[in-house]
Design a protein around this motif. Sequence first.
Motif, PDB file in Angstrom:
ATOM      1  N   LEU A   1       0.843  -1.199   0.000  1.00  0.00           N
ATOM      2  CA  LEU A   1       0.000   0.000   0.000  1.00  0.00           C
ATOM      3  C   LEU A   1       0.874   1.242   0.000  1.00  0.00           C
ATOM      4  O   LEU A   1       1.895   1.294   0.686  1.00  0.00           O
ATOM      5  CB  LEU A   1      -0.889   0.017   1.263  1.00  0.00           C
ATOM      6  CG  LEU A   1      -1.828   1.225   1.414  1.00  0.00           C
ATOM      7  CD1 LEU A   1      -2.920   1.205   0.356  1.00  0.00           C
ATOM      8  CD2 LEU A   1      -2.440   1.259   2.806  1.00  0.00           C
TER       9      LEU A   1
ATOM     10  N   ILE B   1     -10.290   2.602   3.978  1.00  0.00           N
ATOM     11  CA  ILE B   1      -9.985   1.175   3.904  1.00  0.00           C
ATOM     12  C   ILE B   1     -11.296   0.435   4.134  1.00  0.00           C
ATOM     13  O   ILE B   1     -11.934   0.611   5.170  1.00  0.00           O
ATOM     14  CB  ILE B   1      -8.977   0.740   5.001  1.00  0.00           C
ATOM     15  CG1 ILE B   1      -7.735   1.637   5.021  1.00  0.00           C
ATOM     16  CG2 ILE B   1      -8.627  -0.737   4.860  1.00  0.00           C
ATOM     17  CD1 ILE B   1      -6.720   1.388   3.966  1.00  0.00           C
TER      18      ILE B   1
ATOM     19  N   LYS C   1      -8.423  -5.123   8.450  1.00  0.00           N
ATOM     20  CA  LYS C   1      -8.369  -3.657   8.416  1.00  0.00           C
ATOM     21  C   LYS C   1      -7.750  -3.077   9.693  1.00  0.00           C
ATOM     22  O   LYS C   1      -6.867  -2.224   9.634  1.00  0.00           O
ATOM     23  CB  LYS C   1      -9.784  -3.083   8.207  1.00  0.00           C
ATOM     24  CG  LYS C   1     -10.483  -3.588   6.947  1.00  0.00           C
ATOM     25  CD  LYS C   1     -11.868  -2.989   6.781  1.00  0.00           C
ATOM     26  CE  LYS C   1     -12.867  -3.348   7.879  1.00  0.00           C
ATOM     27  NZ  LYS C   1     -13.190  -4.792   7.962  1.00  0.00           N
TER      28      LYS C   1
ATOM     29  N   VAL D   1      -6.243   8.076   7.129  1.00  0.00           N
ATOM     30  CA  VAL D   1      -6.517   6.694   6.725  1.00  0.00           C
ATOM     31  C   VAL D   1      -7.686   6.232   7.585  1.00  0.00           C
ATOM     32  O   VAL D   1      -7.575   6.137   8.813  1.00  0.00           O
ATOM     33  CB  VAL D   1      -5.288   5.784   6.930  1.00  0.00           C
ATOM     34  CG1 VAL D   1      -5.616   4.353   6.500  1.00  0.00           C
ATOM     35  CG2 VAL D   1      -4.099   6.323   6.140  1.00  0.00           C
TER      36      VAL D   1
ATOM     37  N   VAL E   1     -10.676   3.522   8.321  1.00  0.00           N
ATOM     38  CA  VAL E   1     -11.347   2.237   8.145  1.00  0.00           C
ATOM     39  C   VAL E   1     -12.842   2.460   8.313  1.00  0.00           C
ATOM     40  O   VAL E   1     -13.275   3.081   9.289  1.00  0.00           O
ATOM     41  CB  VAL E   1     -10.849   1.206   9.184  1.00  0.00           C
ATOM     42  CG1 VAL E   1     -11.746  -0.032   9.195  1.00  0.00           C
ATOM     43  CG2 VAL E   1      -9.408   0.829   8.910  1.00  0.00           C
TER      44      VAL E   1
ATOM     45  N   VAL F   1      -9.532   1.894  -0.657  1.00  0.00           N
ATOM     46  CA  VAL F   1      -8.683   0.708  -0.768  1.00  0.00           C
ATOM     47  C   VAL F   1      -9.500  -0.471  -0.253  1.00  0.00           C
ATOM     48  O   VAL F   1      -9.878  -0.505   0.914  1.00  0.00           O
ATOM     49  CB  VAL F   1      -7.401   0.880   0.084  1.00  0.00           C
ATOM     50  CG1 VAL F   1      -6.614  -0.419   0.146  1.00  0.00           C
ATOM     51  CG2 VAL F   1      -6.546   2.008  -0.475  1.00  0.00           C
ATOM     52  N   TRP F   2      -9.789  -1.414  -1.132  1.00  0.00           N
ATOM     53  CA  TRP F   2     -10.582  -2.586  -0.733  1.00  0.00           C
ATOM     54  C   TRP F   2      -9.652  -3.694  -0.296  1.00  0.00           C
ATOM     55  O   TRP F   2      -8.666  -4.006  -0.965  1.00  0.00           O
ATOM     56  CB  TRP F   2     -11.446  -3.073  -1.907  1.00  0.00           C
ATOM     57  CG  TRP F   2     -12.579  -2.143  -2.217  1.00  0.00           C
ATOM     58  CD1 TRP F   2     -12.604  -1.171  -3.165  1.00  0.00           C
ATOM     59  CD2 TRP F   2     -13.851  -2.093  -1.551  1.00  0.00           C
ATOM     60  NE1 TRP F   2     -13.816  -0.504  -3.136  1.00  0.00           N
ATOM     61  CE2 TRP F   2     -14.599  -1.051  -2.168  1.00  0.00           C
ATOM     62  CE3 TRP F   2     -14.422  -2.819  -0.494  1.00  0.00           C
ATOM     63  CZ2 TRP F   2     -15.893  -0.733  -1.757  1.00  0.00           C
ATOM     64  CZ3 TRP F   2     -15.709  -2.486  -0.099  1.00  0.00           C
ATOM     65  CH2 TRP F   2     -16.425  -1.457  -0.723  1.00  0.00           C
ATOM     66  N   MET F   3      -9.992  -4.299   0.829  1.00  0.00           N
ATOM     67  CA  MET F   3      -9.199  -5.425   1.327  1.00  0.00           C
ATOM     68  C   MET F   3     -10.017  -6.700   1.355  1.00  0.00           C
ATOM     69  O   MET F   3     -11.241  -6.670   1.525  1.00  0.00           O
ATOM     70  CB  MET F   3      -8.715  -5.139   2.761  1.00  0.00           C
ATOM     71  CG  MET F   3      -7.533  -4.201   2.852  1.00  0.00           C
ATOM     72  SD  MET F   3      -7.022  -4.011   4.577  1.00  0.00           S
ATOM     73  CE  MET F   3      -6.321  -5.641   4.907  1.00  0.00           C
TER      74      MET F   3
ATOM     75  N   VAL G   1      -4.721  -6.128  -0.209  1.00  0.00           N
ATOM     76  CA  VAL G   1      -5.447  -5.106  -0.966  1.00  0.00           C
ATOM     77  C   VAL G   1      -5.888  -5.754  -2.270  1.00  0.00           C
ATOM     78  O   VAL G   1      -5.077  -6.339  -2.983  1.00  0.00           O
ATOM     79  CB  VAL G   1      -4.538  -3.894  -1.256  1.00  0.00           C
ATOM     80  CG1 VAL G   1      -5.223  -2.932  -2.231  1.00  0.00           C
ATOM     81  CG2 VAL G   1      -4.193  -3.175   0.036  1.00  0.00           C
TER      82      VAL G   1
ATOM     83  N   GLU H   1      -8.065  -0.839  -5.703  1.00  0.00           N
ATOM     84  CA  GLU H   1      -8.001   0.545  -5.236  1.00  0.00           C
ATOM     85  C   GLU H   1      -8.826   1.437  -6.129  1.00  0.00           C
ATOM     86  O   GLU H   1      -8.760   1.325  -7.351  1.00  0.00           O
ATOM     87  CB  GLU H   1      -6.555   1.039  -5.225  1.00  0.00           C
ATOM     88  CG  GLU H   1      -5.708   0.264  -4.247  1.00  0.00           C
ATOM     89  CD  GLU H   1      -4.287   0.782  -4.204  1.00  0.00           C
ATOM     90  OE1 GLU H   1      -4.102   1.997  -4.222  1.00  0.00           O
ATOM     91  OE2 GLU H   1      -3.377  -0.039  -4.163  1.00  0.00           O
TER      92      GLU H   1
END
Length: 260
Positions: free
Chosen positions: A31, A41, A49, A204, A206, A220-222, A227, A230
Amino acid sequence: MSDNIIIRAQGVKKRYNTGKVIVQALQGLDLEVKQGEMVAIMGPSGCGKTTLLNTLSGLDAIDEGVIEIGGRDLAKMSDKERTAYRAANMGFVFQFYNLLPVLSAIENVEMPLLLDYSRRLKAKEVRKLAQEALAAVGLSEQSEQRPTELSGGQQQRVTIARALVNKPAIVWADEPTGDLDSRTSQEIMDLMRRLNQENGQTFVIVTHSQEIGDQCDRIVWMKDGLVVNEGAKQPAAAPLITLNQPNGHSKRLIPTMQPA
Ligand code: ADP
Ligand code: MG
């Protein structure tokens, strides 16, 4: 390193060993976040996350990979150095307010300043900065009230004032609106966005809320500790607040400088 990348994670792996099972919470995650960006996130519960936030901020150690904040490798710092670096450069907003119940709103906000030993502020200066931070979140009138005497939204605003009182370059927020109704959530989001734009602080965040995510510069997808996707990047706000190097002199250095 390319300039104005303030957060860089490369191949980050983190596992938890509970004794019975080993959980691979981060599985080689990469990242990059630019200074002044506001990044969301997102991803399903359990995808890592919170672990990501805790490791990026140096609260938790990683098993493999590299994390650089302002070009400095957190793993290469001593505990003391890392704590000082965190206190000087990072603010934290968590879902459950984490306010100290025995302290008033203003005393809670003063905490990071009292912990930032490198600045050696006088009590009077600490009070003044805390008053300004509370004013910025619209809580001047409530400064003497304790957390239990405030609404959920007000408590979260106190945590934001606390996270921002030392003007950190980076603010980490773990589900900051998770506990709030939608109107209050939006107020908190507006507040964070304003501070991001006015001060160029990197956020940042979450979140489970698509609405909150959509208001950030990027999502940003987790999934499963990685990751996976994005969102499109928008230009980041102009960076104004830069990282402190608490071990050196008190001068403020730009985050792209060589590690000390
Ligand atoms: P998220 O914040 O996305 O819900 P977390 O980072 O909290 O996910 O958790 C990622 C994975 O690591 C989950 O499987 C979770 O159960 C596990 N985990 C998190 N913290 C611990 C811990 N302290 N000990 C053991 N396992 C943990
Ligand atoms: Mg979490």
